[in-house]
Design a protein around this motif. Sequence first.
Motif, PDB file in Angstrom:
ATOM      1  N   THR A  81      52.750  -7.409 -81.355  1.00 26.75           N
ATOM      2  CA  THR A  81      51.838  -6.348 -81.761  1.00 26.75           C
ATOM      3  C   THR A  81      51.218  -6.729 -83.099  1.00 26.75           C
ATOM      4  N   PHE A  82      49.900  -6.611 -83.206  1.00 27.64           N
ATOM      5  CA  PHE A  82      49.181  -7.057 -84.390  1.00 27.64           C
ATOM      6  C   PHE A  82      48.606  -5.844 -85.124  1.00 27.64           C
ATOM      7  N   PRO A  83      49.264  -5.417 -86.188  1.00 26.73           N
ATOM      8  CA  PRO A  83      48.838  -4.204 -86.900  1.00 26.73           C
ATOM      9  C   PRO A  83      47.728  -4.485 -87.905  1.00 26.73           C
ATOM     10  N   GLU A  84      47.087  -3.418 -88.329  1.00 28.88           N
ATOM     11  CA  GLU A  84      46.115  -3.514 -89.407  1.00 28.88           C
ATOM     12  C   GLU A  84      46.859  -3.488 -90.741  1.00 28.88           C
ATOM     13  N   ALA A  85      46.190  -3.973 -91.799  1.00 34.10           N
ATOM     14  CA  ALA A  85      46.779  -3.912 -93.140  1.00 34.10           C
ATOM     15  C   ALA A  85      47.023  -2.456 -93.507  1.00 34.10           C
ATOM     16  N   GLU A  86      48.119  -2.204 -94.198  1.00 32.75           N
ATOM     17  CA  GLU A  86      48.487  -0.835 -94.539  1.00 32.75           C
ATOM     18  C   GLU A  86      49.086  -0.797 -95.932  1.00 32.75           C
ATOM     19  N   GLY A  87      48.493   0.038 -96.809  1.00 31.37           N
ATOM     20  CA  GLY A  87      49.054   0.223 -98.136  1.00 31.37           C
ATOM     21  C   GLY A  87      49.129  -1.051 -98.971  1.00 31.37           C
ATOM     22  N   GLY A  88      48.163  -1.926 -98.810  1.00 36.96           N
ATOM     23  CA  GLY A  88      48.179  -3.164 -99.592  1.00 36.96           C
ATOM     24  C   GLY A  88      49.055  -4.227 -99.028  1.00 36.96           C
ATOM     25  N   VAL A  89      49.698  -3.988 -97.888  1.00 31.27           N
ATOM     26  CA  VAL A  89      50.587  -4.960 -97.254  1.00 31.27           C
ATOM     27  C   VAL A  89      49.914  -5.510 -96.006  1.00 31.27           C
ATOM     28  N   VAL A  90      49.846  -6.828 -95.906  1.00 35.33           N
ATOM     29  CA  VAL A  90      49.306  -7.485 -94.724  1.00 35.33           C
ATOM     30  C   VAL A  90      50.473  -8.065 -93.936  1.00 35.33           C
ATOM     31  N   ALA A  91      50.646  -7.594 -92.715  1.00 37.22           N
ATOM     32  CA  ALA A  91      51.709  -8.096 -91.841  1.00 37.22           C
ATOM     33  C   ALA A  91      51.071  -8.760 -90.632  1.00 37.22           C
ATOM     34  N   ALA A  92      51.564  -9.949 -90.299  1.00 37.28           N
ATOM     35  CA  ALA A  92      51.020 -10.642 -89.136  1.00 37.28           C
ATOM     36  C   ALA A  92      51.334  -9.864 -87.863  1.00 37.28           C
TER      37      ALA A  92
END
Length: 212
Positions: free
Chosen positions: A41-52
Amino acid sequence: MTVAQALAPLVDLIWPPRCPLCGEGIGTQTGLCTGCWSKLTFPEAEGGVVAAVAYNDPARDLVLAFKRGGRISLAPVLARMMAARLGPLEGVWLTVPVPLHRWRLWQRGYNQSALLARELAGLTGARLVVDALVRRKHTPSLGRLGSAARAHVLEGAIAANPSRSAQLAGANVLLVDDVLTSSATTRACIAALDAAGAARVRVVCFARVGLD
């Protein structure tokens, strides 16, 4: 052409590329099969955190193989996925890994976050500063602790390396980790970077817990 590119056909002949999750044959040494890729699952950036990716079962298996199974060859795969979610960087940036205590580093033999930071530096053009942060005391696993207890355990545990103070002052920093869980360690790292005078900190990780 790099040496690695020139030797790639020979490497593929001796060790046919296989998906690191299921073992199915794939086209290159640095990827996943279509079936395993579709389970991430590829999430959008959230709260300044970028998760692959979000931390689901396939992501967990990749992390465990990389972090505890000695599969350091996964670093380029994971880092490319992180870089793709991060996008292009404007200006000059440093890549800084979340540090391990020296005893944990000795036991494991490598800092998985440092391996990812090194790969990201190559992919993004940012400068790797592998020892920008130091873990001054060994801390137990935070998994079963509440937020207040985690903050207490980490108090004073992470600091900026005094020998890197000139590089951190006014710098844009990519803080690199493999998995973001409670964010207690991340907050401690950001606090240390802020105290060192970093101008901006972005967090980039391979997997983030709690994302759908």
